[in-house]
Scaffold this active site. Structure first.
Site, PDB file in Angstrom:
ATOM      1  N   VAL A  53      -4.761  -2.677   1.405  1.00 39.37           N
ATOM      2  CA  VAL A  53      -5.084  -3.054   2.691  1.00 39.37           C
ATOM      3  C   VAL A  53      -3.912  -2.926   3.683  1.00 39.37           C
ATOM      4  O   VAL A  53      -2.821  -3.428   3.363  1.00 39.37           O
ATOM      5  CB  VAL A  53      -5.561  -4.361   2.663  1.00 39.37           C
ATOM      6  CG1 VAL A  53      -4.702  -5.528   2.306  1.00 39.37           C
ATOM      7  CG2 VAL A  53      -6.317  -4.812   4.249  1.00 39.37           C
ATOM      8  N   VAL A  54      -4.081  -2.511   4.738  1.00 44.96           N
ATOM      9  CA  VAL A  54      -3.198  -2.162   5.971  1.00 44.96           C
ATOM     10  C   VAL A  54      -3.933  -2.572   7.309  1.00 44.96           C
ATOM     11  O   VAL A  54      -4.987  -2.133   7.632  1.00 44.96           O
ATOM     12  CB  VAL A  54      -2.572  -0.826   6.345  1.00 44.96           C
ATOM     13  CG1 VAL A  54      -1.595  -0.588   7.228  1.00 44.96           C
ATOM     14  CG2 VAL A  54      -2.200  -0.041   4.727  1.00 44.96           C
ATOM     15  N   ILE A  55      -3.402  -3.684   7.944  1.00 45.76           N
ATOM     16  CA  ILE A  55      -3.879  -4.288   8.962  1.00 45.76           C
ATOM     17  C   ILE A  55      -3.022  -4.036  10.249  1.00 45.76           C
ATOM     18  O   ILE A  55      -1.827  -3.964  10.104  1.00 45.76           O
ATOM     19  CB  ILE A  55      -4.040  -5.728   9.085  1.00 45.76           C
ATOM     20  CG1 ILE A  55      -4.931  -6.006   7.842  1.00 45.76           C
ATOM     21  CG2 ILE A  55      -4.485  -6.537  10.014  1.00 45.76           C
ATOM     22  CD1 ILE A  55      -5.181  -7.578   7.395  1.00 45.76           C
ATOM     23  N   GLY A  59       1.183  -4.647  16.181  1.00 46.73           N
ATOM     24  CA  GLY A  59       1.701  -4.126  17.632  1.00 46.73           C
ATOM     25  C   GLY A  59       2.523  -2.926  17.755  1.00 46.73           C
ATOM     26  O   GLY A  59       2.908  -2.713  18.724  1.00 46.73           O
ATOM     27  N   SER A  79       0.943  -1.226  -0.062  1.00 44.24           N
ATOM     28  CA  SER A  79      -0.053  -0.098   0.070  1.00 44.24           C
ATOM     29  C   SER A  79       0.858   1.265  -0.055  1.00 44.24           C
ATOM     30  O   SER A  79       0.449   2.222  -0.466  1.00 44.24           O
ATOM     31  CB  SER A  79      -1.106   0.061   1.201  1.00 44.24           C
ATOM     32  OG  SER A  79      -1.954  -1.058   1.146  1.00 44.24           O
ATOM     33  N   HIS A 130       3.740   1.310  12.738  1.00 48.51           N
ATOM     34  CA  HIS A 130       3.851   1.227  11.602  1.00 48.51           C
ATOM     35  C   HIS A 130       2.475   1.388  10.801  1.00 48.51           C
ATOM     36  O   HIS A 130       2.489   1.949   9.773  1.00 48.51           O
ATOM     37  CB  HIS A 130       4.470  -0.325  11.028  1.00 48.51           C
ATOM     38  CG  HIS A 130       4.868  -0.419   9.587  1.00 48.51           C
ATOM     39  ND1 HIS A 130       3.691  -1.159   9.093  1.00 48.51           N
ATOM     40  CD2 HIS A 130       5.768  -0.079   8.903  1.00 48.51           C
ATOM     41  CE1 HIS A 130       4.102  -1.264   7.859  1.00 48.51           C
ATOM     42  NE2 HIS A 130       5.570  -0.673   7.623  1.00 48.51           N
TER      43      HIS A 130
END
Length: 162
Positions: free
Chosen positions: A81-83, A86, A58, A89
């Site tokens: 898509v960026v998930i 922890g 992305s 980032h």
């Protein structure tokens, strides 16, 4: 809740547009759904043969969208898509992608359909990817929005120059 309040878009006028789709490769299942939805929307709208460009992730979407905008496309659809993980980032990537795509749109005066999912979990992304069983089809929505904006702007009368 996601998906609530979305407008019912109507595309009117000339759809003989040059449209490019730039799609990330990370999260292949989700990306396959987003890309399929975008291409289906463009076909339904009568957009002839959209260009498809794949980039690694992305974060590379703004660069590719910039290059496509410079090439003369009337609209670009950006899919990714960026998930959340922890670390921070997620925040940096989401902010950079959003600002970069906005800059492309405003700088070139063309619509950039924003089909970048920013989700807390992979399950949320799958639910928005337009896959069998998904409740939303964000690829389709992003492509429809880009074409709707492009055709709307084409219909605006241009002022005559002195």
């Amino acid at each position: 809740m996601s998906g609530k309040g979305a407008p019912e878009l109507t595309v009117t006028g000339d759809t003989d547009l040059r449209v490019a789709v730039v799609a990330a490769q990370w999260h292949q299942t989700v990306m396959d759904g987003l890309l399929s939805g975008a291409l289906r929307a463009l076909k339904e709208l009568g957009v002839p043969e959209p260009a498809v460009v794949r980039v690694p992730g992305s974060f590379e979407l703004p660069f590719a969208a910039e290059s496509l905008a410079k090439s003369g496309y009337d609209a670009v659809v950006a899919l990714g898509v960026v998930i959340r993980g922890g670390t921070p980032h997620f925040d940096y990537v989401c902010q950079g992608v959003t600002q970069g795509l906005t800059q492309v749109s405003v700088g070139h005066a063309i619509p950039v359909g924003f089909g970048v999912l920013t989700c807390d979990t992979e399950e949320q992304a799958v639910d928005r990817a337009g896959l069998p069983g998904s409740t939303e089809d964000k690829g389709h929505e992003a492509a429809t929005a880009a074409v709707a904006a492009a055709t709307t702007l084409r219909a605006v009368p241009r002022p005559r120059r002195g």
